[in-house]
Design a protein around this motif. Structure first.
Motif, PDB file in Angstrom:
ATOM      1  N   LEU A  95      -7.395  -5.317   8.688  1.00 27.75           N
ATOM      2  CA  LEU A  95      -6.550  -6.012   9.660  1.00 27.75           C
ATOM      3  C   LEU A  95      -5.909  -7.276   9.092  1.00 27.75           C
ATOM      4  CD1 LEU A  95      -8.657  -5.387  12.866  1.00 27.75           C
ATOM      5  CD2 LEU A  95      -6.544  -4.257  12.167  1.00 27.75           C
ATOM      6  N   VAL A  96      -6.063  -7.491   7.777  1.00 27.91           N
ATOM      7  CA  VAL A  96      -5.283  -8.502   7.077  1.00 27.91           C
ATOM      8  C   VAL A  96      -4.186  -7.808   6.284  1.00 27.91           C
ATOM      9  CG1 VAL A  96      -5.327 -10.370   5.383  1.00 27.91           C
ATOM     10  CG2 VAL A  96      -7.238 -10.081   6.958  1.00 27.91           C
ATOM     11  N   THR A  97      -4.581  -6.851   5.444  1.00 32.69           N
ATOM     12  CA  THR A  97      -3.605  -6.126   4.630  1.00 32.69           C
ATOM     13  C   THR A  97      -3.414  -4.678   5.057  1.00 32.69           C
ATOM     14  OG1 THR A  97      -5.302  -5.493   3.017  1.00 32.69           O
ATOM     15  CG2 THR A  97      -4.123  -7.563   2.636  1.00 32.69           C
ATOM     16  N   GLN A  98      -4.319  -4.132   5.835  1.00 30.20           N
ATOM     17  CA  GLN A  98      -4.209  -2.730   6.238  1.00 30.20           C
ATOM     18  C   GLN A  98      -5.032  -2.477   7.494  1.00 30.20           C
ATOM     19  OE1 GLN A  98      -6.956  -1.033   2.799  1.00 30.20           O
ATOM     20  NE2 GLN A  98      -6.818   0.466   4.429  1.00 30.20           N
ATOM     21  N   CYS A  99      -4.739  -1.343   8.128  1.00 25.94           N
ATOM     22  CA  CYS A  99      -5.582  -0.856   9.219  1.00 25.94           C
ATOM     23  C   CYS A  99      -6.842  -0.230   8.630  1.00 25.94           C
ATOM     24  CB  CYS A  99      -4.847   0.209  10.020  1.00 25.94           C
ATOM     25  SG  CYS A  99      -3.274  -0.311  10.725  1.00 25.94           S
ATOM     26  N   PRO A 100      -7.937  -0.240   9.380  1.00 26.82           N
ATOM     27  CA  PRO A 100      -9.094   0.533   8.930  1.00 26.82           C
ATOM     28  C   PRO A 100      -8.711   2.009   8.802  1.00 26.82           C
ATOM     29  CG  PRO A 100      -9.689  -0.916  10.754  1.00 26.82           C
ATOM     30  CD  PRO A 100      -8.200  -0.951  10.646  1.00 26.82           C
ATOM     31  N   ILE A 101      -9.249   2.656   7.773  1.00 32.38           N
ATOM     32  CA  ILE A 101      -9.005   4.087   7.582  1.00 32.38           C
ATOM     33  C   ILE A 101      -9.819   4.840   8.639  1.00 32.38           C
ATOM     34  CG2 ILE A 101      -9.100   6.000   5.949  1.00 32.38           C
ATOM     35  CD1 ILE A 101      -9.311   3.760   3.737  1.00 32.38           C
ATOM     36  N   LYS A 102      -9.160   5.657   9.431  1.00 25.74           N
ATOM     37  CA  LYS A 102      -9.823   6.333  10.549  1.00 25.74           C
ATOM     38  C   LYS A 102     -10.706   7.475  10.049  1.00 25.74           C
ATOM     39  CE  LYS A 102      -5.966   5.347  13.687  1.00 25.74           C
ATOM     40  NZ  LYS A 102      -4.850   5.943  14.458  1.00 25.74           N
ATOM     41  N   PRO A 103     -11.717   7.851  10.842  1.00 25.82           N
ATOM     42  CA  PRO A 103     -12.559   8.990  10.461  1.00 25.82           C
ATOM     43  C   PRO A 103     -11.709  10.228  10.190  1.00 25.82           C
ATOM     44  CG  PRO A 103     -13.558   7.820  12.293  1.00 25.82           C
ATOM     45  CD  PRO A 103     -12.199   7.206  12.083  1.00 25.82           C
ATOM     46  N   GLY A 104     -12.004  10.882   9.087  1.00 25.60           N
ATOM     47  CA  GLY A 104     -11.303  12.095   8.716  1.00 25.60           C
ATOM     48  C   GLY A 104     -10.013  11.877   7.959  1.00 25.60           C
ATOM     49  N   GLU A 105      -9.552  10.622   7.851  1.00 29.65           N
ATOM     50  CA  GLU A 105      -8.285  10.351   7.199  1.00 29.65           C
ATOM     51  C   GLU A 105      -8.497   9.855   5.761  1.00 29.65           C
ATOM     52  OE1 GLU A 105      -5.780   7.858   9.586  1.00 29.65           O
ATOM     53  OE2 GLU A 105      -5.440   9.430  11.071  1.00 29.65           O
ATOM     54  N   THR A 106      -7.412   9.913   4.968  1.00 24.52           N
ATOM     55  CA  THR A 106      -7.452   9.519   3.563  1.00 24.52           C
ATOM     56  C   THR A 106      -6.416   8.440   3.309  1.00 24.52           C
ATOM     57  OG1 THR A 106      -8.200  11.713   2.847  1.00 24.52           O
ATOM     58  CG2 THR A 106      -7.145  10.328   1.185  1.00 24.52           C
ATOM     59  N   PHE A 107      -6.789   7.445   2.535  1.00 25.47           N
ATOM     60  CA  PHE A 107      -5.877   6.371   2.130  1.00 25.47           C
ATOM     61  C   PHE A 107      -5.951   6.261   0.619  1.00 25.47           C
ATOM     62  CE2 PHE A 107      -4.839   1.954   1.115  1.00 25.47           C
ATOM     63  CZ  PHE A 107      -3.689   1.739   1.880  1.00 25.47           C
ATOM     64  N   VAL A 108      -4.796   6.099  -0.027  1.00 18.60           N
ATOM     65  CA  VAL A 108      -4.758   6.006  -1.480  1.00 18.60           C
ATOM     66  C   VAL A 108      -4.533   4.542  -1.888  1.00 18.60           C
ATOM     67  CG1 VAL A 108      -3.621   6.741  -3.602  1.00 18.60           C
ATOM     68  CG2 VAL A 108      -3.880   8.360  -1.706  1.00 18.60           C
ATOM     69  N   TYR A 109      -5.513   3.977  -2.575  1.00 15.92           N
ATOM     70  CA  TYR A 109      -5.373   2.648  -3.172  1.00 15.92           C
ATOM     71  C   TYR A 109      -4.772   2.817  -4.567  1.00 15.92           C
ATOM     72  CZ  TYR A 109      -8.441   0.780   0.479  1.00 15.92           C
ATOM     73  OH  TYR A 109      -8.985   0.406   1.678  1.00 15.92           O
ATOM     74  N   ARG A 110      -3.656   2.145  -4.789  1.00 11.02           N
ATOM     75  CA  ARG A 110      -2.987   2.227  -6.090  1.00 11.02           C
ATOM     76  C   ARG A 110      -2.647   0.805  -6.527  1.00 11.02           C
ATOM     77  NH1 ARG A 110      -0.133   6.480  -8.612  1.00 11.02           N
ATOM     78  NH2 ARG A 110       1.226   5.731 -10.289  1.00 11.02           N
ATOM     79  N   PHE A 111      -3.200   0.356  -7.650  1.00 16.41           N
ATOM     80  CA  PHE A 111      -2.983  -1.007  -8.115  1.00 16.41           C
ATOM     81  C   PHE A 111      -3.267  -1.093  -9.607  1.00 16.41           C
ATOM     82  CE2 PHE A 111      -7.329  -0.582  -6.592  1.00 16.41           C
ATOM     83  CZ  PHE A 111      -8.088  -1.129  -7.619  1.00 16.41           C
ATOM     84  N   LYS A 112      -2.769  -2.166 -10.220  1.00 17.15           N
ATOM     85  CA  LYS A 112      -3.008  -2.409 -11.626  1.00 17.15           C
ATOM     86  C   LYS A 112      -4.095  -3.457 -11.821  1.00 17.15           C
ATOM     87  CE  LYS A 112       1.179  -1.084 -14.106  1.00 17.15           C
ATOM     88  NZ  LYS A 112       2.219  -1.525 -15.067  1.00 17.15           N
ATOM     89  N   VAL A 113      -4.833  -3.305 -12.896  1.00 20.86           N
ATOM     90  CA  VAL A 113      -5.755  -4.360 -13.323  1.00 20.86           C
ATOM     91  C   VAL A 113      -5.111  -5.062 -14.516  1.00 20.86           C
ATOM     92  CG1 VAL A 113      -7.817  -3.213 -12.458  1.00 20.86           C
ATOM     93  CG2 VAL A 113      -7.043  -2.724 -14.769  1.00 20.86           C
ATOM     94  N   ASN A 114      -5.195  -6.396 -14.540  1.00 21.28           N
ATOM     95  CA  ASN A 114      -4.404  -7.104 -15.544  1.00 21.28           C
ATOM     96  C   ASN A 114      -5.192  -7.976 -16.510  1.00 21.28           C
ATOM     97  OD1 ASN A 114      -5.097  -9.200 -13.884  1.00 21.28           O
ATOM     98  ND2 ASN A 114      -3.054  -9.505 -13.041  1.00 21.28           N
ATOM     99  N   LYS A 115      -6.497  -8.129 -16.307  1.00 20.88           N
ATOM    100  CA  LYS A 115      -7.238  -8.914 -17.293  1.00 20.88           C
ATOM    101  C   LYS A 115      -8.680  -8.456 -17.337  1.00 20.88           C
ATOM    102  CE  LYS A 115      -8.430 -12.803 -14.279  1.00 20.88           C
ATOM    103  NZ  LYS A 115      -8.482 -14.262 -14.150  1.00 20.88           N
ATOM    104  N   PRO A 116      -9.306  -8.573 -18.518  1.00 19.63           N
ATOM    105  CA  PRO A 116     -10.686  -8.103 -18.625  1.00 19.63           C
ATOM    106  C   PRO A 116     -11.631  -8.985 -17.818  1.00 19.63           C
ATOM    107  CG  PRO A 116     -10.026  -9.251 -20.628  1.00 19.63           C
ATOM    108  CD  PRO A 116      -8.799  -9.136 -19.780  1.00 19.63           C
ATOM    109  N   GLY A 117     -12.755  -8.410 -17.442  1.00 16.83           N
ATOM    110  CA  GLY A 117     -13.749  -9.186 -16.727  1.00 16.83           C
ATOM    111  C   GLY A 117     -14.658  -8.317 -15.884  1.00 16.83           C
TER     112      GLY A 117
END
Length: 572
Positions: A95-117
């Motif tokens: 509820l800040v960046t997205q809605c909760p993923i509802k039961p039975g539904e699929t959400f794809v997180y796609r992002f880059k990582v930019n530094k080791p750690g």
């Protein structure tokens, strides 16, 4: 003689050539498990508890296809410490960046990582983190590059506290009137394993001596993970605390630790006998296995900053070729007292950025002072910040701000300070605090100082320590102080070598000063990382340059007023 699960970590990391996409298909579901020898429902990913460790290299794109197999609950995953530059909708804050993923539904997180750690991921919806929804996300150095330190092998240790009550029951207790406190955790877990009703160290004059000795055969879900090492080698131990309520102290008997990384940023190396790990913090430490090779040694985790009565969590540093069944001959190490605040401060103030780390801007454009208090709000007991207890709206802020849906949340700016005559040492909690969900709008690319101010709670002479985590940015920790913050403290800020972090603690009856550049367009949560405190309202929200973002992916906006907007668009 007991038998304990034993895992040997390889010292070599498989080389990768160039950045790549890393694809994962995950299913989140409940299963029955016995993390501390007592069975209860836990949250698992693909049947694993804790959730799988995933690795990447800078420049890689992570693609996580997350399916919610819970029957009645939503779910989200926050990628803790990953800046999400250009992908704020993938931050995973419900509820800040997205809605909760509802039961039975699929959400794809796609992002880059930019530094080791050393990073992690965990649930960010209700108290789901306390049900075990967490795992490591480790970013190795780019192919052909080297760390500024050398080691022969590594381990990754997740530290957590564990309740026998589920997150759902705890949420109800914290949210009803009259208030019901959930109590302290029943045990401490290391990599999802602990012991509630037996002890690995029988016969010692410690708080766990009243338990019978554990008698593991090796298949038990609560049998500890042994750390297998070879003599005269150097090992990197990555540590992340995902605790819900406590913060922890980490020790390895007879061994010192050299701290080299904090929250995905290199620090000036320094050596300690024990390591304070507040919830939400990650560290890398180096140990050298230079002790008697015919012995094994205790690895211990104890509670700090809370009067927990539970015994430390234990496992064993196993010097090969010794048997993992061989118990250490000495008693487990003694942790600093839980209320040794000076020890906590001394450790935290010993952390400085490694030479060459970017320095903070010399001056800030804006200062926001945030007072943490416990308050009565409409008869409910809540945490509040500047007298406002955060209640997230039914529409994600990111979509509401991007598309100008002003009725989605309170448009009045939240307070930037607290009353100048407020006595942080004595004043009783305000009976007239309010619920709210306003947003701090930060001008893009400006430098902001955040002053975290601690005060009295409802209990006389109690303040507590709070680790605060910022999404979407790292910040410089430029100062700590006692009592109430004043303007004269600014000239004392450390602008030479302050550590760059994403989580920082504000100590009892004190203040902590953070400086960051609001250079990442999006909407970002800033909150106490104690799970129960966030649920009870201890957080704020920042909006940064949302007008600079492209069209938002609709998949994360199918709730509240953004869902209505999407439906209208589809019918025109």
């Amino acid at each position: 003689m007991m038998w304990i699960h034993c895992f040997l970590f390889l010292s070599a990391i498989k080389p990768l050539f160039g950045s790549q996409e890393r694809h994962f298909k995950w299913e989140v579901e409940y299963m029955f498990w016995a993390p501390d020898c007592i069975e209860r429902p836990v949250l698992a990913i693909n049947g694993q508890f804790p959730a799988p460790t995933i690795r990447a290299r800078p420049g890689d794109t992570m693609v996580i296809e997350l399916t919610n197999k819970l029957q009645t609950d939503g779910v989200v995953i926050h990628w803790h410490g990953i800046r999400q530059h250009g992908t704020p909708w993938a931050d995973g804050a419900s509820l800040v960046t997205q809605c909760p993923i509802k039961p039975g539904e699929t959400f794809v997180y796609r992002f880059k990582v930019n530094k080791p750690g050393t990073y992690a991921y965990h649930g960010h919806y209700g108290l789901q983190r306390t049900d075990g929804l967490y795992g490591f996300l480790i970013v190795d150095v780019a192919d052909g590059e080297k760390e500024p330190f050398r080691y022969d092998g590594e381990f990754s240790l997740l530290l957590s506290d564990w309740w026998h009550r589920t997150a759902h029951e705890q949420q109800i207790m914290l949210s009803v009137k009259p208030f019901r406190w959930v109590g302290d955790a029943q045990s401490l877990l290391i990599n999802g394993r602990g012991q509630y009703n037996c002890t690995l160290a029988p016969g010692y004059a410690t708080s766990n001596s009243s338990y019978p000795p554990c008698n593991f055969k090796g298949h038990e879900q609560c049998a500890p993970t042994i750390l297998n090492v070879l003599p005269n080698k150097t090992y990197r131990i990555r540590v992340f605390s995902t605790t819900g309520l406590g913060s922890e102290n980490f020790m390895i008997a007879n061994h010192t630790m050299t701290v080299v990384e904090a929250d995905g940023n290199y620090v000036e190396p320094f050596t300690v006998d024990n390591l304070d790990v507040n919830t939400g913090e990650s560290y890398s430490v180096l140990i050298t296995t230079n002790q008697k090779p015919n012995e094994n040694y205790w690895v211990s985790v104890g509670v700090i900053a809370r009067p927990f009565i539970i015994p430390p969590g234990l496992t064993i540093l196993n010097y090969l070729p010794n048997s993992p069944r061989k118990l250490p001959t000495s008693q487990p190490p003694r942790h600093p007292n839980w209320d040794d605040l000076q020890h906590n401060k001394n450790f935290t103030k010993s952390i400085f950025a490694l030479k060459g780390t970017p320095k903070p801007p010399r001056k800030a454009h804006r200062r926001i002072v945030l007072l943490n208090t416990v308050n009565f709000v409409d008869g409910y007991i809540k945490w509040s910040v500047n007298n406002v207890s955060l209640v997230l709206p039914g529409t994600p802020y990111l979509g509401a701000i991007k598309y100008g849906i002003k009725e989605a949340f309170d448009q009045r700016p939240p307070p930037e300070n607290f009353a100048s005559d407020y006595d942080i040492m004595k004043q009783a909690p305000n009976q007239n605090a309010t619920f709210g969900n306003g947003v701090y709008v930060l001008d893009f690319n400006t430098t902001v100082d955040l002053i975290l101010q601690n005060a009295n709670t409802m209990d006389p002479n109690v303040s507590g320590s709070h680790p605060w985590h910022l999404h979407g940015h790292d910040f410089w920790v430029v100062g700590y102080g006692e009592g109430k913050f004043s303007d004269k403290e600014v000239k004392k800020f450390n602008l030479k070598n302050p550590p760059l972090r994403n989580t920082a603690v504000v100590f009892s009856y004190g203040w902590t000063a953070l400086r960051f550049v609001a250079d990442n367009p999006g909407v970002w949560a800033f909150h106490c990382h104690l799970e129960h405190h966030l649920l009870m309202g201890m957080g704020v929200v920042f909006s940064v340059g949302v007008d600079r973002l492209p069209e938002l992916p609709p998949e994360g906006l199918a709730c509240g007023l953004t869902a209505e907007l999407l439906m209208r668009r589809n019918h025109t």
